[in-house]
Enzyme design. Structure first.
Site, PDB file in Angstrom:
ATOM      1  N   GLU A 217       0.962  -1.218   0.153  1.00 12.75           N
ATOM      2  CA  GLU A 217       0.037  -0.051  -0.071  1.00 12.75           C
ATOM      3  C   GLU A 217       0.896   1.276  -0.005  1.00 12.75           C
ATOM      4  O   GLU A 217       1.509   1.387   0.903  1.00 12.75           O
ATOM      5  CB  GLU A 217      -0.917   0.038   1.236  1.00 12.75           C
TER       6      GLU A 217
ATOM      7  N   CYS B 113      -1.978   8.737   3.347  1.00 11.50           N
ATOM      8  CA  CYS B 113      -1.701   8.103   2.118  1.00 11.50           C
ATOM      9  C   CYS B 113      -2.855   8.459   1.176  1.00 11.50           C
ATOM     10  O   CYS B 113      -2.870   8.264   0.001  1.00 11.50           O
ATOM     11  CB  CYS B 113      -1.376   6.772   2.049  1.00 11.50           C
TER      12      CYS B 113
HETATM   13  P1  NDP Z   1       9.683   3.948   3.610  1.00 10.21           P
HETATM   14  O1  NDP Z   1       9.285   3.331   2.484  1.00 10.21           O
HETATM   15  O2  NDP Z   1      11.041   4.634   3.469  1.00 10.21           O
HETATM   16  O3  NDP Z   1       9.446   3.344   4.843  1.00 10.21           O
HETATM   17  C1  NDP Z   1       7.990   2.564   5.090  1.00 10.21           C
HETATM   18  C2  NDP Z   1       8.603   1.459   6.061  1.00 10.21           C
HETATM   19  O4  NDP Z   1       9.417   0.555   5.346  1.00 10.21           O
HETATM   20  C3  NDP Z   1       9.151   1.783   7.276  1.00 10.21           C
HETATM   21  O5  NDP Z   1       8.750   0.746   8.092  1.00 10.21           O
HETATM   22  C4  NDP Z   1      10.714   1.595   7.108  1.00 10.21           C
HETATM   23  O6  NDP Z   1      11.409   1.333   8.147  1.00 10.21           O
HETATM   24  C5  NDP Z   1      10.634   0.427   6.266  1.00 10.21           C
HETATM   25  N1  NDP Z   1      11.776   0.356   5.300  1.00 10.21           N
HETATM   26  C6  NDP Z   1      12.292   1.351   4.520  1.00 10.21           C
HETATM   27  N2  NDP Z   1      13.171   0.698   3.860  1.00 10.21           N
HETATM   28  C7  NDP Z   1      13.148  -0.961   4.252  1.00 10.21           C
HETATM   29  C8  NDP Z   1      13.771  -1.936   3.642  1.00 10.21           C
HETATM   30  N3  NDP Z   1      15.093  -1.633   2.659  1.00 10.21           N
HETATM   31  N4  NDP Z   1      13.580  -3.298   4.420  1.00 10.21           N
HETATM   32  C9  NDP Z   1      12.597  -3.460   5.210  1.00 10.21           C
HETATM   33  N5  NDP Z   1      11.974  -2.339   5.300  1.00 10.21           N
HETATM   34  C10 NDP Z   1      12.278  -0.943   4.924  1.00 10.21           C
HETATM   35  O7  NDP Z   1       8.767   5.408   3.502  1.00 10.21           O
HETATM   36  P2  NDP Z   1       9.060   6.589   4.643  1.00 10.21           P
HETATM   37  O8  NDP Z   1       8.292   6.277   6.030  1.00 10.21           O
HETATM   38  O9  NDP Z   1      10.388   6.853   4.627  1.00 10.21           O
HETATM   39  O10 NDP Z   1       8.415   7.776   3.829  1.00 10.21           O
HETATM   40  C11 NDP Z   1       8.549   8.254   2.612  1.00 10.21           C
HETATM   41  C12 NDP Z   1       7.579   8.497   1.717  1.00 10.21           C
HETATM   42  O11 NDP Z   1       6.626   7.398   1.599  1.00 10.21           O
HETATM   43  C13 NDP Z   1       6.759   9.544   2.222  1.00 10.21           C
HETATM   44  O12 NDP Z   1       7.395  10.905   2.057  1.00 10.21           O
HETATM   45  C14 NDP Z   1       5.551   9.290   1.611  1.00 10.21           C
HETATM   46  O13 NDP Z   1       5.563   9.880   0.165  1.00 10.21           O
HETATM   47  C15 NDP Z   1       5.416   7.983   1.416  1.00 10.21           C
HETATM   48  N6  NDP Z   1       4.534   7.452   2.419  1.00 10.21           N
HETATM   49  C16 NDP Z   1       3.257   6.792   2.059  1.00 10.21           C
HETATM   50  C17 NDP Z   1       2.581   6.290   2.920  1.00 10.21           C
HETATM   51  C18 NDP Z   1       1.381   5.479   2.788  1.00 10.21           C
HETATM   52  O14 NDP Z   1       0.543   5.131   3.640  1.00 10.21           O
HETATM   53  N7  NDP Z   1       1.065   5.018   1.394  1.00 10.21           N
HETATM   54  C19 NDP Z   1       2.637   6.384   4.429  1.00 10.21           C
HETATM   55  C20 NDP Z   1       4.071   6.943   4.753  1.00 10.21           C
HETATM   56  C21 NDP Z   1       4.926   7.439   3.772  1.00 10.21           C
HETATM   57  P3  NDP Z   1      12.374   2.511   8.903  1.00 10.21           P
HETATM   58  O15 NDP Z   1      11.374   3.636   8.969  1.00 10.21           O
HETATM   59  O16 NDP Z   1      12.832   1.821   9.691  1.00 10.21           O
HETATM   60  O17 NDP Z   1      13.199   3.004   7.556  1.00 10.21           O
END
Ligand code: NDP
Length: 678
Positions: free
Chosen positions: A255, A294
């Site tokens: 998502e 989101c």
């Molecule tokens: P990320 O995709 O970086 O992170 C989302 C989750 O994935 C976090 O729990 C993160 O952990 C984890 N994650 C990141 N990289 C890895 C990996 N290689 N392996 C396993 N888990 C991983 O999103 P962000 O939170 O940094 O947000 C960035 C952008 O994402 C926002 O600016 C927005 O545009 C979008 N976003 C979209 C959302 C939605 O609901 N669709 C919600 C939030 C953000 P960790 O935090 O520990 O890195």
């Protein structure tokens, strides 16, 4: 202070200091996050070996009761979660959205489990399919829980709702969860998990918490495990293509952020209720959770002639929003989750403003109350008017903050085309009272959307809004939105289970599913099944009663008595001219009533109430002179937890003297657990 993980049945303190996490409002360090030293192979093995078996010991009703108890327990501690939530930049309203929304999912799934699932460990899907002519070879889909773990990677913006909306359907399905929070707001999820563990309500191993990086966790997944992700499209892509996820066909759900649109209808000019609803919704979606949803509206698609009016009204609405420390009661919009996120939003805004003009807000300046605008991750709402609807940026660049772009459209066809330029969205809304326009647009944009809200003056008072995913409805979207689906009522449970088509004889299929299947043998021990309590009744117990002659007088009396004088029951000539009948035909409801007269046992007894009929079909007309026989067979028994009664579903088949089937249906009754009643 390092946050702890909860793995393999105990709290684990990381061996390395980890990444600092800051208060979004004050900039102070709140905690550090690391999972260094956690044994990821052990986590997966513990979930599989301890959590899974414990969950599968329980039936759906028992799991549902636990979810309900957990929802209640967490609700008793919500003030504590609200208080911590302030440190993520959330106002009280934002916190309720996240915290209460999360409890709402637990309770909604608890209620679904109790009402819609059996007191069993296997789910039956769809009808029994007859596969052979003789009725002794049938098929049905059954669903059984996957034997692995559900790894759930969450986003930073919903630290409570996010983990709970993934956990609830997995738990109800019978699959243990491994929850990974986003680092930026992990301190709130960590407290949530502490409350869950402290409650002692869940079986050991049903929930583990990996606070920090996932390390080599994914390497240990297999065909029986699931990986669900919420976050950015780029991380979704990385996880989706992880060699183990691809190689072992790990069930994957994503998502991701999407460029959701809200379309204003041409009828909704200034002064109409729909125009006002549109403005209110736009301002709300931009500012709730500081636009870090989101599902927020990123693209406002507006008839060209109305763009000016919308810009003016929305700017006026945004001007009234007080920004600042969420602890201050006058504040309507708090901070972004982190300074990094603010940098990210500013970067995206540069790109959006290169093809448009800000009609409200300045990305570099904001007035705040009760806080330092620079130390906290504050940013002004920014409403942009696109210069040209066809330019790529507004359809491709997401600023994950209080940012929306107004885009003018020429006609309904162009509105649909522009909506699709988002390449797949979680949600869209259409605000209009013109049903032709709405139908055109909804059918046009639906293939690009997981959910669509049509808002008008009629549904507005009850509407839950553009941005609220609901447990009963699908949350997810195609393409850019990740291509996944979460929740959606029973669908979310089924996602954690394997669907298997079982082909067998009716007797064997019934033994597998715990339901009597037509074609299997019945037993009649001479005791009327209505004299048996739930404790005594067995699947397959049956009764055959009749025959009962249907006379012309019966039909005429029923017509007069009920007022149902439809010509097929009263006018022989007209009835004979009807292609389905050869003359006067008995009312279907008369046939069903006569059958009830045949099968009921009249004295007070364990059958307490008849509460409905399912799947009633009249298959052959019944004429005066026909004789009816009914066979009632106990098909399914569903106890109701602590209640003194449960549901019994009976198969009813009414046949005529020549063996042809006049009607088939399920009779639903409430039956006492024991009789006489205690
Ligand atoms: P990320 O995709 O970086 O992170 C989302 C989750 O994935 C976090 O729990 C993160 O952990 C984890 N994650 C990141 N990289 C890895 C990996 N290689 N392996 C396993 N888990 C991983 O999103 P962000 O939170 O940094 O947000 C960035 C952008 O994402 C926002 O600016 C927005 O545009 C979008 N976003 C979209 C959302 C939605 O609901 N669709 C919600 C939030 C953000 P960790 O935090 O520990 O890195």
């Amino acid at each position: 202070m390092p946050l702890r993980s909860y793995v393999q049945g105990s709290w684990f303190t990381p061996t390395a200091e980890g990444a600092p996490v800051y208060d979004a409002v004050t900039g102070e360090q709140v905690a550090t996050v690391s999972s260094d030293g956690a044994d990821m192979a052990g986590v997966v093995a513990y979930g599989r070996g301890t959590g899974g078996p414990a969950l599968r010991e329980l039936n759906f009703h028992q799991r549902a009761a636990m979810l309900k108890a957990l929802g209640g327990h967490l609700r008793d501690h919500r003030d504590e979660l609200y208080a911590l939530s302030v440190r993520t930049g959330a106002t009280l309203g934002d916190s309720k959205f996240d915290v209460d929304g999360g409890f709402g999912v637990l309770l909604a799934y608890a209620s679904k489990g109790k009402r819609e699932l059996p007191a069993d460990t296997v789910l039956v899907e769809g009808a029994v399919e007859q596969l052979g002519r003789g009725g002794q070879f049938v098929g049905q889909h059954i669903l059984t829980p996957l034997r692995g773990v559900a790894v759930q990677v969450n986003a930073f913006n919903f630290p409570v709702w996010g983990p709970l909306e993934k956990f609830a359907p997995a738990f109800l399905a019978g699959v243990p969860s491994v929850v990974k929070p986003a680092t930026a707001t992990a301190f709130l999820t960590a407290r949530l998990v502490e409350l869950i563990v402290e409650s002692g309500l869940l079986p050991e191993g049903a929930l583990q918490f990996v606070c920090g990086g996932v390390g080599d966790l994914f390497d240990h997944l297999t065909d029986q495990d699931l990986l669900s992700f919420t976050g950015s499209a780029s991380t979704a892509q990385r996880l989706r293509t992880h060699p183990t996820v691809v190689g072992r066909a790990v069930r994957f759900n994503a998502e991701a952020d999407s460029l959701n649109c809200s379309i204003l209808g041409p009828d909704a000019v200034a002064g109409t209720p729909e125009f006002d609803l549109y403005i209110k919704q736009l301002v709300n979606e931009m500012t709730v959770k500081a636009g870090q949803k989101c599902t927020a509206i990123r693209r406002a698609l507006i008839p060209e002639s109305l763009v000016g009016d919308v810009a003016e009204a929305a700017a006026a609405g945004l001007a009234k929003v007080t920004i600042g420390n969420p602890a201050d009661e006058s504040v309507r919009m708090g901070a972004l989750a982190s300074l990094d996120q603010r940098e990210e939003v500013r970067r995206s805004l540069k790109s959006l403003l290169s093809v448009g003009t800000a009609v409200f807000g300045d990305p570099e300046h904001v007035d705040v109350v009760g806080a330092d605008a620079e130390r906290g991750a504050f940013i002004s709402p920014v409403l942009i008017r696109a210069d040209d609807p066809e330019r790529a940026e507004p359809h491709e660049v997401e600023a994950f903050g209080p940012v929306s772009t107004l885009i003018g459209y020429r006609d309904a066809a162009q509105a649909v085309e522009l909506a699709a330029r988002g390449q797949g969205s979680l949600v869209g809304s259409v605000v209009s009272a013109d049903t032709d326009f709405v139908r055109h647009v909804v059918l046009g944009v639906a293939p690009w959307h997981g959910r669509l809200l049509v808002l008008d003056r009629d549904d507005a008072p009850e509407s839950t809004g553009h941005g609220s995913p609901l447990p009963a409805l699908v949350h997810g979207g195609p393409g850019r939105a990740g291509g996944g689906e979460e929740m959606g009522g029973l669908r979310g449970i089924a996602h954690h289970m394997q669907r298997t088509a079982v082909q067998a004889s009716p007797k064997v299929l019934g033994a597998i599913t715990g339901r009597w299947v037509r074609g299997a043998s019945r037993q009649d021990d001479g005791v009327h099944p209505f004299r048996k309590s739930l404790a005594e009744l067995e699947i397959g117990d049956s009764l055959t009663a009749g025959p009962r002659l249907v006379t012309s007088e019966d039909v005429a009396h029923f017509a007069e008595f009920t007022g149902d004088t439809f010509y097929a029951h009263t006018d022989a000539e007209a009835a004979a001219a009807n292609p389905f009948f050869d003359g006067i035909v008995a009312h279907g409801y008369l046939v069903v009533s006569l059958a009830a007269g045949l099968f009921v046992d009249p004295d007070p007894g364990p059958v307490l109430a008849n509460y409905g009929i399912d799947d009633l079909r009249f298959l052959t007309p019944v004429y005066p002179g026909d004789e009816l026989t009914v066979t009632l067979t106990c098909k399914a028994i569903t106890p109701r937890g602590d209640a003194a009664h449960g549901e019994v579903r009976w198969d009813a088949e009414i046949t005529k003297q020549d063996g042809s089937v006049a009607a088939q249906y399920d009779v639903l009754t409430m039956v006492a657990n024991t009789w006489p009643l205690p």
